[in-house]
Design an enzyme around this catalytic site. Structure first.
Site, PDB file in Angstrom:
ATOM      1  N   CYS A 153       0.657  -1.129   0.216  1.00  0.00           N
ATOM      2  CA  CYS A 153       0.010  -0.154   0.095  1.00  0.00           C
ATOM      3  C   CYS A 153       0.974   1.233   0.158  1.00  0.00           C
ATOM      4  O   CYS A 153       1.650   1.512   0.701  1.00  0.00           O
ATOM      5  CB  CYS A 153      -0.832   0.041   1.187  1.00  0.00           C
ATOM      6  SG  CYS A 153      -1.794   1.617   1.312  1.00  0.00           S
ATOM      7  N   CYS A 203      -1.405   6.183   6.790  1.00  0.00           N
ATOM      8  CA  CYS A 203      -2.798   6.110   6.780  1.00  0.00           C
ATOM      9  C   CYS A 203      -3.330   5.473   8.083  1.00  0.00           C
ATOM     10  O   CYS A 203      -2.567   4.779   8.650  1.00  0.00           O
ATOM     11  CB  CYS A 203      -3.444   5.485   5.579  1.00  0.00           C
ATOM     12  SG  CYS A 203      -5.191   4.829   5.552  1.00  0.00           S
ATOM     13  N   CYS A 254      -5.022   1.115   8.874  1.00  0.00           N
ATOM     14  CA  CYS A 254      -4.200  -0.018   9.436  1.00  0.00           C
ATOM     15  C   CYS A 254      -2.787   0.119   9.514  1.00  0.00           C
ATOM     16  O   CYS A 254      -2.174   1.359   9.267  1.00  0.00           O
ATOM     17  CB  CYS A 254      -4.542  -1.188   8.380  1.00  0.00           C
ATOM     18  SG  CYS A 254      -3.835  -0.957   6.719  1.00  0.00           S
ATOM     19  N   CYS A 302      -7.772   0.468  -1.265  1.00  0.00           N
ATOM     20  CA  CYS A 302      -7.401  -0.103  -0.104  1.00  0.00           C
ATOM     21  C   CYS A 302      -7.533  -1.599  -0.001  1.00  0.00           C
ATOM     22  O   CYS A 302      -8.620  -2.033  -0.315  1.00  0.00           O
ATOM     23  CB  CYS A 302      -8.501   0.560   1.046  1.00  0.00           C
ATOM     24  SG  CYS A 302      -8.109   0.123   2.747  1.00  0.00           S
ATOM     25  N   GLN A 312     -20.347  -7.580  12.371  1.00  0.00           N
ATOM     26  CA  GLN A 312     -18.843  -7.797  12.249  1.00  0.00           C
ATOM     27  C   GLN A 312     -18.430  -7.356  11.085  1.00  0.00           C
ATOM     28  O   GLN A 312     -19.147  -7.800   9.851  1.00  0.00           O
ATOM     29  CB  GLN A 312     -18.514  -9.230  12.574  1.00  0.00           C
ATOM     30  CG  GLN A 312     -18.677  -9.521  14.027  1.00  0.00           C
ATOM     31  CD  GLN A 312     -17.959  -9.297  15.100  1.00  0.00           C
ATOM     32  OE1 GLN A 312     -16.891  -8.230  14.708  1.00  0.00           O
ATOM     33  NE2 GLN A 312     -18.092  -9.572  16.366  1.00  0.00           N
ATOM     34  N   ASP A 364     -20.366  -9.918  24.947  1.00  0.00           N
ATOM     35  CA  ASP A 364     -19.696  -9.216  23.554  1.00  0.00           C
ATOM     36  C   ASP A 364     -19.732  -7.869  23.576  1.00  0.00           C
ATOM     37  O   ASP A 364     -20.524  -7.233  22.701  1.00  0.00           O
ATOM     38  CB  ASP A 364     -20.275  -9.903  22.267  1.00  0.00           C
ATOM     39  CG  ASP A 364     -19.465  -9.299  21.012  1.00  0.00           C
ATOM     40  OD1 ASP A 364     -18.439  -8.930  21.178  1.00  0.00           O
ATOM     41  OD2 ASP A 364     -19.872 -10.062  19.911  1.00  0.00           O
ATOM     42  N   CYS A 374     -12.874  -7.505  21.671  1.00  0.00           N
ATOM     43  CA  CYS A 374     -12.188  -6.872  20.767  1.00  0.00           C
ATOM     44  C   CYS A 374     -10.969  -6.077  21.194  1.00  0.00           C
ATOM     45  O   CYS A 374     -10.159  -5.494  20.517  1.00  0.00           O
ATOM     46  CB  CYS A 374     -13.074  -5.927  19.905  1.00  0.00           C
ATOM     47  SG  CYS A 374     -13.743  -4.561  20.735  1.00  0.00           S
TER      48      CYS A 374
END
Length: 450
Positions: A73, A79, A82, A162, A284, A381, A408
């Site tokens: 990328c 960015c 990620c 992306c 998700q 969750d 998470c």
């Protein structure tokens, strides 16, 4: 030796964090470095200094980590979408296992937590079924920029592609950019509260191929709606929605939804369960791994058809619908009215009749429910902040035999496990699942039993 701001330090990176930083030390002083990987030896510019830790940026890679690869990328170095495009995928999985293990030991106080290897993806790219692209004013030929924010800033990186997003998202983005240029549509300015377009949200179903586009604007509509609808249809979009958001905050969606064409929702499928997803629904972002995660959670719960199950954060049905075929009765709770409505629709869609859905905060509903409602299994969750103490204390007081906690965030998971273990629970299994390749984030399903 006291570390000073703007100094340069030679640092060997020891570990990675869930936020994607590399962590190294100068004597006992911890330094978090953007873009660094375990095994790197770096010359680091110190940007910020706190009492016991600081932040730095890479000036020079003296010796690269064995896990370092060439990023595919061109904007990954700045960015915020990620953090690990430049990291070998198998190494990512090892780092994530260590992140979960370290959190359970350091925060949870669990010795030898027995964390299983992270369940990774065969193809860890193009996995995201949802994209939210902010639109901001810019001094360029378009007068706006659409893309992703740089890490921890409101500076924008223009997105041309992306490789963690579904391929359809970028094609749609190109057409929407051109429509804004063609009709001189302004971008929303969060400082002056002027301008029209705020966000573009795209959701894609992996199972059905359906695509939803949500146009979020500071107004009642956008110019040439009919024209853009035809262009979106030609790209395979199955439903488009206009969302009016005139608030001055940074919330993405407003309360006003208007369907431009299509059904106003898309359908997704995990395992045997079909889900209808409306624009505000939580679901998700990686359905391939979500199915694996839910399979793990159901296996951990050891359902045999006799148990009453509570899903404390039910969303659009998620684990509750997965559990229903192997449970006597399932109760789902969620604080979002749209989620409860979607969960009811999804239960009906799948012919599931042994469920009940309750609107409200789990930490308020469950303590009132448990004295009279006998439950054998509770699924947790929660959002990234973890569970409220009142909810955990109610589970402890009721001596719920089995808790399956899906998280998470390893840090808040470890914090909450410490409270549950202190209340008499034993940590029986820890299974991380890689829901977010190319980032430091990791989902974990944990089994706790009395």
């Amino acid at each position: 030796m006291k570390i000073k701001k703007n100094s340069q330090q030679r640092i060997e990176i020891q570990s990675a964090t869930a936020k994607g930083f590399g962590l190294g030390y100068v004597n006992d002083f911890a330094v978090f470095v953007d873009g660094a990987l375990p095994g790197d030896i770096l010359l680091v510019h110190i940007l910020k200094v706190k009492t016991r830790y600081g932040y730095g940026k890479i000036l020079e890679i003296i010796t690269p980590s064995p896990s370092r690869i060439e990023s595919p990328c061109p904007v990954s170095h700045h960015c915020g979408g990620c953090q690990w495009q430049h990291c070998d995928y198998q190494a990512q999985l090892r780092f994530k296992k260590k992140i979960v293990t370290d959190a359970l030991v350091r925060i949870g106080g669990i010795e030898n937590p027995g964390v299983n290897d992270v369940m990774g993806m065969e193809n860890p790219r193009r996995y995201r079924n949802k994209a939210v692209f902010p639109i901001v004013p810019a001094k360029n030929k378009n007068g706006f920029t659409i893309g992703m924010y740089m890490p921890r800033t409101h500076r924008m990186v223009e997105v041309e592609d992306c490789n963690i997003q579904h391929e359809a998202h970028i094609k749609i983005l190109v057409v929407l950019k051109e429509h804004m240029r063609r009709h001189s549509i302004s971008a929303y300015d969060e400082v002056t509260h002027t301008g029209l377009m705020r966000h573009i949200m795209i959701r894609t179903s992996i199972a059905t191929g359906e695509i939803m586009v949500v146009l979020v604007a500071n107004g009642k509509g956008i110019p040439a709606e009919g024209e853009i609808c035809e262009k979106l249809k030609n790209l395979g979009v199955t439903t488009a929605i206009f969302n009016s958001n005139k608030s001055k905050g940074n919330v993405i969606l407003g309360d006003g939804f208007r369907t431009l064409f299509g059904k106003g929702f898309i359908s997704e499928k995990l395992g045997e369960i079909e889900y209808q997803l409306s624009a505000p629904s939580f679901f998700q972002v990686n359905p391939v791994q979500a199915a694996i995660l839910y399979d793990v959670a159901i296996a951990q719960a050891r359902l045999d058809g006799t148990q009453t199950v509570i899903d404390a954060h039910v969303g659009v049905g998620g684990v509750a619908l997965y559990a229903a075929k192997n449970a006597r009765h399932v109760i789902g709770i969620d604080i979002a009215p749209s989620s409860i409505e979607d969960a009811k629709k999804n239960a009906e869609l799948n012919g599931i009749t042994n469920t009940k859905f309750i609107l409200g905060a789990a930490e308020e509903i469950i303590p009132q429910m448990l004295p009279t409602e006998s439950a054998q299994v509770v699924f947790l969750d929660p959002p990234r902040k973890g569970c409220e103490a009142a909810l955990l204390d109610a589970l402890i007081a009721a001596k719920i035999p089995c808790i399956v906690y899906i998280s998470c965030d390893p840090a808040t998971l470890a914090r909450d496990i410490k409270r549950l273990v202190g209340g008499g629970y034993k940590l029986n299994a820890v299974q991380p699942v890689d829901m977010f390749p190319m980032t430091g984030k990791v989902e974990t399903s944990v089994l706790l039993c009395i």
